[in-house]
Design a protein around this motif. Structure first.
Motif, PDB file in Angstrom:
ATOM      1  N   GLN A 141       8.892 -11.765 -17.651  1.00 35.53           N
ATOM      2  CA  GLN A 141       9.656 -13.050 -17.174  1.00 35.53           C
ATOM      3  C   GLN A 141       9.523 -13.448 -15.919  1.00 35.53           C
ATOM      4  OE1 GLN A 141      13.244 -11.428 -18.561  1.00 35.53           O
ATOM      5  NE2 GLN A 141      12.629 -11.260 -20.765  1.00 35.53           N
ATOM      6  N   GLY A 142       8.229 -13.590 -15.569  1.00 35.01           N
ATOM      7  CA  GLY A 142       7.805 -14.286 -14.192  1.00 35.01           C
ATOM      8  C   GLY A 142       7.381 -13.262 -13.207  1.00 35.01           C
ATOM      9  N   VAL A 143       7.594 -11.958 -13.386  1.00 31.11           N
ATOM     10  CA  VAL A 143       6.933 -10.905 -12.297  1.00 31.11           C
ATOM     11  C   VAL A 143       5.612 -11.353 -12.413  1.00 31.11           C
ATOM     12  CG1 VAL A 143       6.744  -8.471 -11.816  1.00 31.11           C
ATOM     13  CG2 VAL A 143       8.855  -9.325 -12.992  1.00 31.11           C
ATOM     14  N   PRO A 144       5.050 -11.483 -10.883  1.00 28.20           N
ATOM     15  CA  PRO A 144       3.605 -11.786 -10.728  1.00 28.20           C
ATOM     16  C   PRO A 144       2.708 -10.588 -11.266  1.00 28.20           C
ATOM     17  CG  PRO A 144       4.797 -11.412  -8.752  1.00 28.20           C
ATOM     18  CD  PRO A 144       5.731 -11.629  -9.572  1.00 28.20           C
ATOM     19  N   SER A 145       1.500 -11.190 -11.697  1.00 30.25           N
ATOM     20  CA  SER A 145       0.503 -10.163 -12.131  1.00 30.25           C
ATOM     21  C   SER A 145      -0.694 -10.766 -11.646  1.00 30.25           C
ATOM     22  CB  SER A 145       0.481  -9.998 -13.628  1.00 30.25           C
ATOM     23  OG  SER A 145      -0.769  -9.043 -14.031  1.00 30.25           O
ATOM     24  N   ASP A 146      -1.573  -9.867 -10.908  1.00 25.26           N
ATOM     25  CA  ASP A 146      -2.851 -10.294 -10.347  1.00 25.26           C
ATOM     26  C   ASP A 146      -4.077  -9.926 -11.158  1.00 25.26           C
ATOM     27  OD1 ASP A 146      -5.201 -10.667  -9.058  1.00 25.26           O
ATOM     28  OD2 ASP A 146      -4.429  -9.743  -7.005  1.00 25.26           O
ATOM     29  N   SER A 284       9.395  -3.183 -19.744  1.00 30.15           N
ATOM     30  CA  SER A 284       8.235  -2.440 -18.923  1.00 30.15           C
ATOM     31  C   SER A 284       8.441  -1.724 -17.844  1.00 30.15           C
ATOM     32  CB  SER A 284       7.183  -3.641 -18.912  1.00 30.15           C
ATOM     33  OG  SER A 284       7.435  -4.654 -17.613  1.00 30.15           O
ATOM     34  N   PHE A 285       8.088  -0.882 -17.389  1.00 26.10           N
ATOM     35  CA  PHE A 285       8.092  -0.137 -16.019  1.00 26.10           C
ATOM     36  C   PHE A 285       7.765  -0.963 -14.977  1.00 26.10           C
ATOM     37  CE2 PHE A 285       8.900   3.640 -18.347  1.00 26.10           C
ATOM     38  CZ  PHE A 285       9.356   4.600 -17.118  1.00 26.10           C
ATOM     39  N   LYS A 286       6.897  -1.971 -15.187  1.00 27.19           N
ATOM     40  CA  LYS A 286       6.572  -2.838 -13.902  1.00 27.19           C
ATOM     41  C   LYS A 286       7.723  -3.732 -13.781  1.00 27.19           C
ATOM     42  CE  LYS A 286       3.455  -6.367 -12.538  1.00 27.19           C
ATOM     43  NZ  LYS A 286       2.579  -7.567 -12.460  1.00 27.19           N
ATOM     44  N   LYS A 287       8.249  -4.505 -14.627  1.00 24.74           N
ATOM     45  CA  LYS A 287       9.500  -5.436 -14.845  1.00 24.74           C
ATOM     46  C   LYS A 287      10.463  -4.703 -13.802  1.00 24.74           C
ATOM     47  CE  LYS A 287      12.378  -8.587 -17.411  1.00 24.74           C
ATOM     48  NZ  LYS A 287      13.565  -7.647 -17.671  1.00 24.74           N
ATOM     49  N   VAL A 288      10.985  -3.593 -14.154  1.00 23.47           N
ATOM     50  CA  VAL A 288      12.184  -2.617 -13.488  1.00 23.47           C
ATOM     51  C   VAL A 288      11.785  -2.404 -12.537  1.00 23.47           C
ATOM     52  CG1 VAL A 288      13.360  -0.544 -13.956  1.00 23.47           C
ATOM     53  CG2 VAL A 288      12.832  -1.847 -15.986  1.00 23.47           C
ATOM     54  N   LEU A 289      10.466  -2.196 -12.047  1.00 25.72           N
ATOM     55  CA  LEU A 289      10.041  -1.727 -10.727  1.00 25.72           C
ATOM     56  C   LEU A 289      10.411  -2.871  -9.825  1.00 25.72           C
ATOM     57  CD1 LEU A 289       8.855   0.502  -9.005  1.00 25.72           C
ATOM     58  CD2 LEU A 289       6.789  -0.512  -9.313  1.00 25.72           C
ATOM     59  N   TYR A 290       9.741  -4.012 -10.212  1.00 25.12           N
ATOM     60  CA  TYR A 290      10.096  -5.237  -9.636  1.00 25.12           C
ATOM     61  C   TYR A 290      11.378  -5.672  -9.005  1.00 25.12           C
ATOM     62  CZ  TYR A 290       9.469 -10.386  -8.423  1.00 25.12           C
ATOM     63  OH  TYR A 290       9.521 -11.485  -7.852  1.00 25.12           O
TER      64      TYR A 290
END
Length: 506
Positions: A141-146, A284-290
């Motif tokens: 939902q919009g968390v940036p990914s490079d 996702s762990f990444k979204k929660v981390l963000y």
């Protein structure tokens, strides 16, 4: 002749490579999912093929998460794109839809000589890495990914091995410790053995639907610090073999813990599309981390993994996958690229298959309707089988099974009578291995004993996949129930044989 040896050698030639000279780390590796039970199943299959009459007609392999082998049909669009990449002459065929052709052409333009038979860059084709980053951004939902942080891999396993290889170092008490959930998918224990790192087991809470308990994580960490340097925390979400889906609150606690103790987090998220219960949701762990804020998001070293092998595609044989690497030291990242470049690149057809998963047909495209129908059909059937399996297993005396919230497996606890435990010990075999071998010999059902995944002392389990067709699964469960009841009865009776009776505890 010219090359005849002059005079026979005095003694038989020793081989250079023997079990005595073999790498001891290789000997230490165990991988239960393809272990002794499966070899035995192959043996029984051969006997059936040769016409031997047994009490069953075929072996049902519920031991490995291989969807197509169990009859799941491929997703049409994925196979169309890969076929077009492999045989570009088909691009002029009217039998293939335009959206599949556009994707194949885009992939081929990124390939050397416009052929899927050329090597790609070590991290994978750039257009596919960009698609993966867009997919992750959309999923979260919009968390940036490079896309520069995205590496395509040979299935998730290869990425997991590569990261573990980077982190293992030190000797004695400074040797790298790797924290793994118990029960765990045995890739982790096998990799840790192969790399000669230290296993740090943290136990999932079976009474609480296999949830990860933060106090247990702290206990395992503090115990391990006495003899090694814990540096990595492995998480499998949704769980394998346990099928649980972690709550957002649980993930926050885990990430806070990793931040405090400075651990690299490996999030194995290959079952992210396999969530079946309406009150569960994949985070996702990444979204929660963000969402925990910039101090965490720019601080915690996190590597997340995904694959073509699971989900709704089940394309194990393509060996496609990716990992997204966050907050890694740039100098270390250069070393990672070097390590990957030694293997040249992941299989390019597998990269193309991964691309379809992260870049599926859009609503306005011709393949959208069929793709969506096939995807939800696969996932709906899996959800139905997850519920069926859990309910059936819980109806059998001496078996209890947590809800299969996600992934592709049930991991029921089984009661094994003391006499059967004694017999297993006299054969120096784990009690649930004895159980699974007997199950295979009497019914042709192949499942993996819990001892291959790890379990609390004194508890016994097996892992079975929910992948057989609903009809086969019904048959499997019925036969399993019959076997289990016979097994309980056989080992609970008093033993008339006096030599056996003397072994009975008073």
């Amino acid at each position: 002749g010219l090359h005849e040896p002059t005079g026979a050698p005095a003694r038989a030639r020793e081989k250079s490579l023997t079990v005595a000279t073999l790498n001891p780390q290789v000997k230490a590796v165990e991988y239960a999912v393809r272990g002794p039970i499966v070899l035995k199943a192959g043996d029984i299959e051969r006997r059936l093929l040769q016409g031997e009459k047994l009490s069953f007609t075929d072996v049902i392999k519920a031991n490995i998460g291989d969807a197509h082998a169990m009859g799941q049909q491929p997703i049409t669009f994925l196979r169309q794109v890969v076929a077009l990449c492999c045989f570009p002459e088909l691009l002029s065929s009217p039998a293939f839809p335009d959206d599949a052709k556009q994707r194949a052409q885009r992939i081929l333009q990124d390939c050397g000589g416009q052929s899927i038979g050329s090597y790609s860059a070590s991290q994978g084709l750039q257009c596919i890495r960009r698609d993966v980053a867009d997919y992750i951004t959309h999923r979260d939902q919009g968390v940036p990914s490079d896309w520069n942080n995205v590496y395509l891999t040979t299935g998730a396993s290869d990425g997991i091995m590569s990261i573990l290889k980077l982190v293992v170092s030190g000797r004695g008490p400074s040797r790298t410790g790797v924290m793994i959930p118990i029960p765990q998918y045995p890739l982790y224990s096998a990799a840790i053995s192969e790399l000669d790192a230290v296993h740090i087991n943290y136990y999932l809470d079976e009474d609480n639907c296999w949830a990860l308990d933060i106090e247990e994580l702290q206990r395992a960490y503090l115990d391990a610090k006495l003899h090694c340097q814990p540096r990595v925390l492995c998480i499998i979400n949704p769980g394998n073999p346990t099928g649980q889906v972690q709550t957002k609150k649980c993930i926050e606690e885990v990430l806070h813990f990793a931040y405090e103790e400075n651990l690299l987090v490996m999030a194995d998220e290959v079952y992210q599309d396999n969530v079946y219960l309406p009150d569960c949701q994949f985070h996702s762990f990444k979204k929660v981390l963000y969402e925990m804020g910039p101090e965490y998001f720019n601080g915690v070293e996190l590597v997340s993994f995904h694959s073509t092998s699971k989900g709704f595609t089940g394309e194990c044989g393509f060996r496609g996958g990716y990992m997204e690497v966050l907050n890694m030291d740039p100098q270390v990242e250069a070393q990672l690229v070097k390590l990957l470049s030694v293997r040249l690149c992941p299989p390019v057809p597998g990269q193309a298959a991964m691309d379809v998963i992260v870049n599926p047909p859009k609503e306005h495209e011709p393949s959208y309707a069929q793709f969506t129908k096939e995807k939800s059909s696969v996932l709906d059937v899996l959800a139905h089988k997850a519920k069926l399996t859990e309910q059936f297993l819980n109806s059998v005396p001496g078996i209890k099974c947590n809800p299969v919230q996600g992934a592709m497996y049930a991991f029921p606890q089984i009661f094994i009578p003391p006499r059967a435990i004694q017999e297993a010990q006299s054969l120096s075999m784990a009690p649930d291995m004895l159980y699974c071998l007997r199950l295979l010999e009497e019914t042709g059902i192949c499942v993996v004993p819990g001892s291959g995944f790890g379990q609390r002392e004194g508890t016994f389990h097996f892992r079975m996949t929910i992948l057989p067709s609903p009809e086969k699964l019904q048959v499997l469960l019925g036969q399993l129930k019959g076997f289990h009841l016979r097994f309980l009865e056989e080992y609970s009776q008093e033993e008339p044989d006096s030599s056996r009776a003397s072994e009975q505890p008073d």
